[in-house]
Design a protein around this motif. Sequence first.
Motif, PDB file in Angstrom:
ATOM      1  N   PRO A  65       0.676  -1.288   0.041  1.00 28.57           N
ATOM      2  CA  PRO A  65      -0.162   0.122  -0.256  1.00 28.57           C
ATOM      3  C   PRO A  65       0.888   1.278   0.036  1.00 28.57           C
ATOM      4  O   PRO A  65       0.371   2.448  -0.439  1.00 28.57           O
ATOM      5  N   ASP A  66       2.194   1.157   0.549  1.00 30.65           N
ATOM      6  CA  ASP A  66       2.896   2.309   0.536  1.00 30.65           C
ATOM      7  C   ASP A  66       4.348   1.893   0.555  1.00 30.65           C
ATOM      8  O   ASP A  66       4.781   0.673   0.676  1.00 30.65           O
ATOM      9  N   ARG A  67       5.354   2.893   0.268  1.00 33.85           N
ATOM     10  CA  ARG A  67       6.768   2.710   0.524  1.00 33.85           C
ATOM     11  C   ARG A  67       7.296   2.183   1.731  1.00 33.85           C
ATOM     12  O   ARG A  67       8.172   1.375   1.705  1.00 33.85           O
ATOM     13  N   ALA A  68       6.634   2.601   2.641  1.00 35.29           N
ATOM     14  CA  ALA A  68       7.364   2.101   4.153  1.00 35.29           C
ATOM     15  C   ALA A  68       6.748   0.709   4.225  1.00 35.29           C
ATOM     16  O   ALA A  68       7.652  -0.070   4.982  1.00 35.29           O
ATOM     17  N   THR A  69       5.763   0.173   3.567  1.00 40.33           N
ATOM     18  CA  THR A  69       5.528  -1.449   3.860  1.00 40.33           C
ATOM     19  C   THR A  69       6.443  -2.226   2.960  1.00 40.33           C
ATOM     20  O   THR A  69       7.116  -3.251   3.179  1.00 40.33           O
ATOM     21  N   VAL A  70       6.862  -1.614   1.673  1.00 39.66           N
ATOM     22  CA  VAL A  70       7.966  -2.345   0.994  1.00 39.66           C
ATOM     23  C   VAL A  70       9.157  -2.243   1.924  1.00 39.66           C
ATOM     24  O   VAL A  70       9.859  -3.522   2.002  1.00 39.66           O
ATOM     25  N   ALA A  87      17.807  -4.177  -2.842  1.00 35.77           N
ATOM     26  CA  ALA A  87      17.005  -3.264  -1.645  1.00 35.77           C
ATOM     27  C   ALA A  87      15.908  -2.404  -2.295  1.00 35.77           C
ATOM     28  O   ALA A  87      15.986  -1.978  -3.674  1.00 35.77           O
ATOM     29  N   PRO A  88      15.052  -1.974  -1.797  1.00 36.24           N
ATOM     30  CA  PRO A  88      13.978  -1.008  -2.006  1.00 36.24           C
ATOM     31  C   PRO A  88      14.479   0.162  -2.739  1.00 36.24           C
ATOM     32  O   PRO A  88      15.253   0.951  -1.949  1.00 36.24           O
ATOM     33  N   ALA A  89      13.652   0.274  -3.842  1.00 29.72           N
ATOM     34  CA  ALA A  89      14.345   1.724  -4.531  1.00 29.72           C
ATOM     35  C   ALA A  89      13.376   2.039  -5.817  1.00 29.72           C
ATOM     36  O   ALA A  89      12.394   1.248  -6.025  1.00 29.72           O
ATOM     37  N   LEU A  90      13.396   3.335  -6.073  1.00 30.20           N
ATOM     38  CA  LEU A  90      12.694   3.683  -7.431  1.00 30.20           C
ATOM     39  C   LEU A  90      13.086   3.010  -8.713  1.00 30.20           C
ATOM     40  O   LEU A  90      14.332   2.987  -8.561  1.00 30.20           O
ATOM     41  N   ALA A  91      12.181   2.738  -9.405  1.00 31.56           N
ATOM     42  CA  ALA A  91      12.692   2.328 -10.759  1.00 31.56           C
ATOM     43  C   ALA A  91      11.964   3.321 -11.859  1.00 31.56           C
ATOM     44  O   ALA A  91      10.923   2.623 -12.565  1.00 31.56           O
ATOM     45  N   PRO A  92      12.454   4.422 -12.044  1.00 35.68           N
ATOM     46  CA  PRO A  92      11.721   5.505 -12.651  1.00 35.68           C
ATOM     47  C   PRO A  92      11.586   5.123 -14.286  1.00 35.68           C
ATOM     48  O   PRO A  92      10.708   5.680 -15.206  1.00 35.68           O
ATOM     49  N   HIS A  93      12.466   3.950 -14.616  1.00 33.52           N
ATOM     50  CA  HIS A  93      12.366   3.661 -15.991  1.00 33.52           C
ATOM     51  C   HIS A  93      11.109   2.884 -16.217  1.00 33.52           C
ATOM     52  O   HIS A  93      10.828   2.711 -17.331  1.00 33.52           O
ATOM     53  N   ILE A  94      10.509   2.474 -15.136  1.00 30.31           N
ATOM     54  CA  ILE A  94       9.119   1.853 -15.220  1.00 30.31           C
ATOM     55  C   ILE A  94       8.205   2.855 -15.230  1.00 30.31           C
ATOM     56  O   ILE A  94       7.073   2.815 -16.107  1.00 30.31           O
ATOM     57  N   HIS A  95       8.185   3.612 -14.029  1.00 31.49           N
ATOM     58  CA  HIS A  95       7.145   4.924 -14.004  1.00 31.49           C
ATOM     59  C   HIS A  95       7.811   5.657 -12.837  1.00 31.49           C
ATOM     60  O   HIS A  95       8.376   5.076 -11.989  1.00 31.49           O
ATOM     61  N   PRO A  96       7.415   6.944 -12.814  1.00 30.20           N
ATOM     62  CA  PRO A  96       8.231   7.885 -11.775  1.00 30.20           C
ATOM     63  C   PRO A  96       7.855   7.399 -10.281  1.00 30.20           C
ATOM     64  O   PRO A  96       8.600   7.516  -9.450  1.00 30.20           O
ATOM     65  N   ASN A  97       7.030   6.599  -9.974  1.00 31.97           N
ATOM     66  CA  ASN A  97       6.513   6.230  -8.772  1.00 31.97           C
ATOM     67  C   ASN A  97       6.633   4.876  -8.351  1.00 31.97           C
ATOM     68  O   ASN A  97       6.042   4.380  -7.453  1.00 31.97           O
ATOM     69  N   TYR A  98       7.161   3.991  -9.202  1.00 32.50           N
ATOM     70  CA  TYR A  98       7.578   2.654  -9.191  1.00 32.50           C
ATOM     71  C   TYR A  98       8.384   2.526  -8.156  1.00 32.50           C
ATOM     72  O   TYR A  98       9.859   2.735  -8.376  1.00 32.50           O
ATOM     73  N   TYR A  99       8.333   2.053  -6.971  1.00 32.89           N
ATOM     74  CA  TYR A  99       9.121   1.611  -5.859  1.00 32.89           C
ATOM     75  C   TYR A  99       9.105   0.296  -5.369  1.00 32.89           C
ATOM     76  O   TYR A  99       8.044  -0.219  -5.056  1.00 32.89           O
ATOM     77  N   ALA A 100      10.186  -0.504  -5.509  1.00 34.01           N
ATOM     78  CA  ALA A 100      10.202  -1.889  -5.408  1.00 34.01           C
ATOM     79  C   ALA A 100      11.433  -2.299  -4.580  1.00 34.01           C
ATOM     80  O   ALA A 100      12.457  -1.804  -4.452  1.00 34.01           O
TER      81      ALA A 100
END
Length: 121
Positions: A65-70, A87-100
């Motif tokens: 539901p949110d980045r803190a949960t990731v 480790a959790p990080a943004l993946a802007p090549h997928i979309h600007p808010n993709y955090y995984a």
Amino acid sequence: MIDHIEIRTARLAESLAFYADALAPLGYSQKVDGPAKGFGNEAALDLFLVEAETPSDLHFAFTAPDRATVDRIYAAGRDAGHVLDRAPALAPHIHPNYYAGYLRDPDGRLIEFVCHHPDPA
């Protein structure tokens, strides 16, 4: 669109521990304890583990539901001694808010935990 997923594993006890640890921050726990072990939350019963030969060419992602949960899932995996991948990080090549963040299950499969929402200010 997807009702449930069944994962075949040659390492059932280790996989049960892995998914219990990794999915707890999402509100999931083991609900079925038969030949198929089922995980769910209050709204769904949608992940099953069965002992069988393990296919290795599988990657899937759980929505957080949110980045803190990731971050909590990744920390839970680390603290439990599970194999960390990325480790959790943004993946802007997928979309600007993709955090995984990514873990490996006991059979070596890539398991992703992703949030698609911006970080709250």
